[in-house]
Scaffold this motif. Structure first.
Motif, PDB file in Angstrom:
ATOM      1  N   ALA A   3      -2.232  46.701 -45.827  1.00 37.95           N
ATOM      2  CA  ALA A   3      -2.625  47.903 -46.525  1.00 37.95           C
ATOM      3  C   ALA A   3      -2.725  47.871 -47.966  1.00 37.95           C
ATOM      4  CB  ALA A   3      -1.511  48.867 -46.220  1.00 37.95           C
ATOM      5  N   THR A   4      -2.723  46.651 -48.653  1.00 39.40           N
ATOM      6  CA  THR A   4      -2.864  46.630 -50.065  1.00 39.40           C
ATOM      7  C   THR A   4      -4.433  47.093 -50.355  1.00 39.40           C
ATOM      8  OG1 THR A   4      -1.565  44.635 -50.142  1.00 39.40           O
ATOM      9  CG2 THR A   4      -2.980  45.332 -52.099  1.00 39.40           C
ATOM     10  N   GLY A   5      -5.428  46.849 -49.790  1.00 33.80           N
ATOM     11  CA  GLY A   5      -6.727  47.221 -49.843  1.00 33.80           C
ATOM     12  C   GLY A   5      -6.672  48.948 -49.706  1.00 33.80           C
TER      13      GLY A   5
ATOM     14  N   VAL B  49       2.189  56.570 -48.156  1.00 33.77           N
ATOM     15  CA  VAL B  49       2.703  55.771 -48.823  1.00 33.77           C
ATOM     16  C   VAL B  49       4.337  55.675 -48.819  1.00 33.77           C
ATOM     17  CG1 VAL B  49       3.586  55.379 -51.320  1.00 33.77           C
ATOM     18  CG2 VAL B  49       1.299  55.699 -50.756  1.00 33.77           C
ATOM     19  N   THR B  50       4.773  56.976 -48.283  1.00 30.31           N
ATOM     20  CA  THR B  50       6.134  56.999 -47.840  1.00 30.31           C
ATOM     21  C   THR B  50       6.361  56.199 -46.643  1.00 30.31           C
ATOM     22  OG1 THR B  50       6.271  59.315 -48.766  1.00 30.31           O
ATOM     23  CG2 THR B  50       8.106  58.534 -47.336  1.00 30.31           C
ATOM     24  N   LEU B  51       5.459  56.190 -45.937  1.00 29.28           N
ATOM     25  CA  LEU B  51       5.648  55.425 -44.527  1.00 29.28           C
ATOM     26  C   LEU B  51       5.563  53.956 -44.946  1.00 29.28           C
ATOM     27  CD1 LEU B  51       3.196  57.212 -42.331  1.00 29.28           C
ATOM     28  CD2 LEU B  51       5.622  57.708 -43.002  1.00 29.28           C
ATOM     29  N   LEU B  52       4.833  53.406 -45.861  1.00 30.57           N
ATOM     30  CA  LEU B  52       4.768  52.037 -46.356  1.00 30.57           C
ATOM     31  C   LEU B  52       6.029  51.695 -47.169  1.00 30.57           C
ATOM     32  CD1 LEU B  52       1.251  51.568 -47.692  1.00 30.57           C
ATOM     33  CD2 LEU B  52       2.305  50.518 -45.990  1.00 30.57           C
ATOM     34  N   ILE B  53       6.563  52.558 -47.832  1.00 29.39           N
ATOM     35  CA  ILE B  53       7.985  52.330 -48.684  1.00 29.39           C
ATOM     36  C   ILE B  53       9.085  52.034 -47.546  1.00 29.39           C
ATOM     37  CG2 ILE B  53       9.701  53.187 -49.946  1.00 29.39           C
ATOM     38  CD1 ILE B  53       7.432  54.566 -51.667  1.00 29.39           C
TER      39      ILE B  53
ATOM     40  N   LEU C  90       0.855  52.101 -38.541  1.00 26.33           N
ATOM     41  CA  LEU C  90       0.578  52.452 -39.812  1.00 26.33           C
ATOM     42  C   LEU C  90      -0.485  51.995 -40.099  1.00 26.33           C
ATOM     43  CD1 LEU C  90       1.313  53.803 -42.420  1.00 26.33           C
ATOM     44  CD2 LEU C  90       2.689  52.032 -43.011  1.00 26.33           C
ATOM     45  N   LEU C  91      -1.173  50.930 -39.769  1.00 28.18           N
ATOM     46  CA  LEU C  91      -2.345  50.224 -40.210  1.00 28.18           C
ATOM     47  C   LEU C  91      -3.563  51.015 -39.403  1.00 28.18           C
ATOM     48  CD1 LEU C  91      -1.628  46.536 -40.111  1.00 28.18           C
ATOM     49  CD2 LEU C  91      -1.943  48.076 -42.194  1.00 28.18           C
ATOM     50  N   ARG C  92      -3.264  51.593 -38.219  1.00 25.62           N
ATOM     51  CA  ARG C  92      -4.604  52.263 -37.458  1.00 25.62           C
ATOM     52  C   ARG C  92      -4.446  53.757 -37.948  1.00 25.62           C
ATOM     53  NH1 ARG C  92      -2.794  52.558 -31.443  1.00 25.62           N
ATOM     54  NH2 ARG C  92      -4.697  53.786 -31.628  1.00 25.62           N
ATOM     55  N   LEU C  93      -3.338  54.284 -38.741  1.00 22.94           N
ATOM     56  CA  LEU C  93      -3.183  55.572 -39.248  1.00 22.94           C
ATOM     57  C   LEU C  93      -4.178  55.517 -40.621  1.00 22.94           C
ATOM     58  CD1 LEU C  93      -2.516  58.769 -39.736  1.00 22.94           C
ATOM     59  CD2 LEU C  93      -0.374  57.667 -41.021  1.00 22.94           C
ATOM     60  N   LEU C  94      -3.994  54.248 -41.353  1.00 24.93           N
ATOM     61  CA  LEU C  94      -4.584  54.115 -42.578  1.00 24.93           C
ATOM     62  C   LEU C  94      -6.257  54.249 -42.237  1.00 24.93           C
ATOM     63  CD1 LEU C  94      -2.316  51.931 -44.814  1.00 24.93           C
ATOM     64  CD2 LEU C  94      -2.256  54.293 -44.540  1.00 24.93           C
TER      65      LEU C  94
END
Length: 398
Positions: free
Chosen positions: A77-79, A180-184, A218-222
């Motif tokens: 998800a960094t990109g 970003v909250t989901l990533l954290i 999460l990656l699919r959501l992004l």
């Protein structure tokens, strides 16, 4: 305070996201200098994370998603994070904003390529990602019906993925939380944002059994959010391309190359119309040499009409000529007859003027006028004797 770059990579990314979260979550005004300073510092940290991921060889073109560990998936998800932060910077001027939007597009595209290469997406999402990777298909569908259907599909998919992630992480996030909250929530807690404890610096020692599934969701959501963000960037880039550049930047003498739109006049029907004179548009014989537009007289044009004409103008750029300029050109060519009317009817004839001047007895001009009148009368008397009435009618004598 210890150097944050000495932290493990997951903790360093988590700490960076904690710092950026208030701005990304619209809790701080984006236009404030403090917010832009935080974004600039966060971008430096994120680009450092990206370089570290590349140098460590976390991702490879020869791998599939099954070969990645649970802790490595989240770094895909960094990109997307870079694209999101870049899109919120560059508020200092035209050039800066254009550069930030282009960097944002590059980061979003690299994120799409990465998750597509690893097979994270469903077949339908993969098809959309492949179409978005093509620069000619970057914009949304032109057909309004297709555009509406695409937005509805993205909205439904985003809502579904958010609900799944919220159900998998109860008490930590909800369906309306910022990504970003989901990533954290999937990263280990940052020591600067957690209670002081001996375990605060551990790197996610006991990952949840569903961490991998949640990360993939999460990656699919992004991915879905990236498609919408790319569309927004494209629209803003088109608006900026048609907008005038910053006057301060243009007057500073910068060596930045001019925009393509300023030099590309191939779509115009003609070059700039300001250099044409009326005689270059109409020949001496009245033939139109070049198409032109006749505008209302500037002396009779109100400010409102003049401003309206400058705004709602046609797409072509033909030479223009006002009514006043057109009439002046016609007068120069001798096509305008002056005089006539009641004033001309009431004006005295040459014979009447000569008779009036002859009445001024005792003056030189009066004597000259009287002599001229007598000569004129003698001339017409002789002409009448030499040319009898009907003498010239030799064609139809009957």
């Amino acid at each position: 305070m210890p150097d944050p770059t000495n932290l493990p990579l997951p903790l360093f990314l988590s700490q960076t996201l904690h710092t950026l979260l208030p701005i990304l979550n619209d809790e701080q005004p984006l236009s404030s200098p403090a917010a832009q300073a935080i974004l600039a510092e966060g971008l430096d940290d994120l680009y450092l994370v990206a370089r570290m991921i590349t140098s460590l060889g976390v991702f490879s073109e020869n791998e599939g998603v099954e070969e990645l560990g649970d802790g490595e998936l989240v770094f895909m998800a960094t990109g997307w994070i870079l694209g999101e932060v870049e899109a919120k910077t560059g508020l200092g001027g035209w050039d800066e904003r254009m550069a930030c939007l282009r960097r944002s597009d590059t980061a979003y595209s690299s994120f799409l390529q990465l998750i597509s290469a690893y097979g994270v997406l469903s077949p339908e999402e993969q098809a959309e990602s492949s179409a978005m990777a093509d620069s000619t298909s970057r914009a949304a569908p032109r057909d309004p019906a297709q555009k509406r259907e695409a937005k509805i599909r993205q909205y439904k998919r985003e809502k579904e993925l958010r609900e799944k992630i919220s159900a998998a992480l109860p008490g930590q996030v909800d369906s309306s939380s910022h990504p970003v909250t989901l990533l954290i929530a999937l990263l280990p807690s940052s020591p600067t944002h957690n209670a002081r404890s001996s375990t605060s610096t551990s790197v996610n020692p006991e990952p949840d059994a569903h961490t991998r599934e949640n990360t993939l969701l999460l990656l699919r959501l992004l991915h879905t959010l990236t498609l919408a963000s790319l569309g927004h960037n494209t629209m803003e880039l088109e608006l900026l391309a048609s907008a005038p550049r910053d006057p301060a930047a243009s007057s500073s003498g910068s060596s930045a190359p001019p925009r393509e739109e300023e030099n590309d006049n191939t779509w115009r029907l003609d070059r700039s119309a300001a250099g044409y004179r009326p005689r270059e548009l109409i020949s001496g014989g009245g033939r139109v040499l070049r198409p032109f537009t006749i505008l209302p007289s500037t002396s009779q044009l109100s400010d409102r009409e003049r401003l309206k004409g400058e705004v709602f103008r046609s797409g072509h750029r033909l030479p223009t000529m006002t009514i006043d300029e057109y009439l002046d050109e016609e007068k120069r060519r001798g096509n305008v007859i002056t005089g006539g009317g009641q004033a001309s009817y009431d004006a005295p004839t040459n014979s009447e003027l000569l008779a009036l001047e002859a009445e001024n007895d005792g003056t030189m001009r009066g004597d000259e006028a009287d002599e001229e009148r007598l000569l004129k009368e003698e001339y017409w008397a002789q002409y009448g004797e030499l040319n009898k009435k009907g003498a010239g009618n030799t064609t139809n004598r009957g």
